[in-house]
Design a protein around this motif. Structure first.
Motif, PDB file in Angstrom:
ATOM      1  N   SER A 167       1.262 -10.254   6.456  1.00 39.25           N
ATOM      2  CA  SER A 167       1.978  -8.885   6.458  1.00 39.25           C
ATOM      3  C   SER A 167       0.473  -7.809   6.491  1.00 39.25           C
ATOM      4  O   SER A 167      -0.705  -8.419   6.442  1.00 39.25           O
ATOM      5  N   GLN A 168       0.944  -6.694   6.638  1.00 37.88           N
ATOM      6  CA  GLN A 168      -0.026  -5.713   6.678  1.00 37.88           C
ATOM      7  C   GLN A 168      -0.753  -5.438   5.418  1.00 37.88           C
ATOM      8  O   GLN A 168      -2.020  -5.299   5.460  1.00 37.88           O
ATOM      9  N   LYS A 169       0.084  -5.502   4.361  1.00 41.31           N
ATOM     10  CA  LYS A 169      -0.574  -5.513   2.993  1.00 41.31           C
ATOM     11  C   LYS A 169      -1.739  -6.763   2.853  1.00 41.31           C
ATOM     12  O   LYS A 169      -2.902  -6.381   2.440  1.00 41.31           O
ATOM     13  N   ASP A 170      -1.417  -7.819   3.387  1.00 42.70           N
ATOM     14  CA  ASP A 170      -2.437  -8.938   3.211  1.00 42.70           C
ATOM     15  C   ASP A 170      -3.507  -8.692   4.093  1.00 42.70           C
ATOM     16  O   ASP A 170      -4.553  -9.396   3.628  1.00 42.70           O
ATOM     17  N   ALA A 171      -3.121  -8.007   5.321  1.00 40.78           N
ATOM     18  CA  ALA A 171      -4.565  -8.068   6.011  1.00 40.78           C
ATOM     19  C   ALA A 171      -5.576  -7.130   5.670  1.00 40.78           C
ATOM     20  O   ALA A 171      -6.542  -7.183   6.106  1.00 40.78           O
TER      21      ALA A 171
END
Ligand SMILES: Cc1cn([C@H]2C[C@H](O)[C@@H](COP(=O)(O)OP(=O)(O)O[C@H]3O[C@@H](C)C(=O)[C@@H](O)[C@H]3O)O2)c(=O)[nH]c1=O
Length: 190
Positions: A167-171
């Protein structure tokens, strides 16, 4: 239910019994009284279900800060995942260490990830369904992520011959050294 402690204290693999007959099977996947006799007593307040379409999806490493910290009981009803717990309790003798194991519909095993640990998983095949109970409700203001590939943690993610999908958050998640986890290790009383 069979309990198997893992290399990190408090993180436990639970193997529910599956009773099969000509119709299929029946399984008790959580039973408070059975687990209480093993010293585990948790009030679950939310059940989650996630679906990941491809192999190589990584969700994590996630946790909620106190006072919204969550215990998690994770199982897989379709496919298989490599599931990881990381000790993020400041002052813990195992701070920053991780443990990982395969959880699958075929093995019918579960992992209990207690408060004070970050949690994440990688799908090992397409179409994985992951179900988990949590002991505190979702609290977005307390939701935190740590980089899945933080070299200071060094999780050895399996090679699934597929691109990692985050996800963008995890990236954009920070490394553990830059995260205020809010957990302090409490030594067990003698
Ligand atoms: C975790 C969560 C998310 N959401 C929403 C927020 C967002 O719109 C959407 C997807 O959220 P996320 O990207 O955080 O989902 P995901 O990356 O699957 O997050 C989960 O990862 C695993 C490893 C965990 O351990 C879980 O506790 C949780 O953090 O669902 C809820 O409504 N309730 C929840 O409890």
């Amino acid at each position: 239910m069979i309990m198997r402690p893992l290399e990190l204290p408090d993180v436990v693999e639970i193997l529910p019994v599956r009773r099969s007959d000509e119709r299929g099977f029946f399984s008790e996947v959580w039973r408070a009284d059975a687990l209480e006799s093993e010293g585990i007593s948790i009030d679950w307040v939310q059940d989650n279900h996630s679906f990941s379409a491809t192999a190589g999806v990584i969700r994590g490493l996630h946790f909620q800060t106190p006072p919204c910290a969550q215990d998690k009981l994770v199982r897989v009803t379709r496919g298989s995942i490599f599931d990881v717990a990381v000790d993020i309790r400041q002052g813990s003798p195992t701070f920053g260490r991780w443990v990982g194991l395969v959880i699958s519909a075929e093995k019918w095993n579960q992992i209990l990830v207690p408060k004070g640990f970050a949690h994440g998983f990688m799908t090992l095949e397409p179409n994985c369904e992951v179900l988990y109970k949590v002991s505190a409700p979702y609290a977005p203001a307390h939701d935190r992520a740590i980089r899945y590939d933080d070299p200071a943690i060094g999780v050895e993610w399996p090679d699934v011959e597929a691109d990692v999908l985050l996800s963008q958050k995890d990236a954009s998640a920070p490394r553990l050294a830059y995260v205020e986890t809010g957990f302090v290790y409490e030594r067990e009383h003698d």
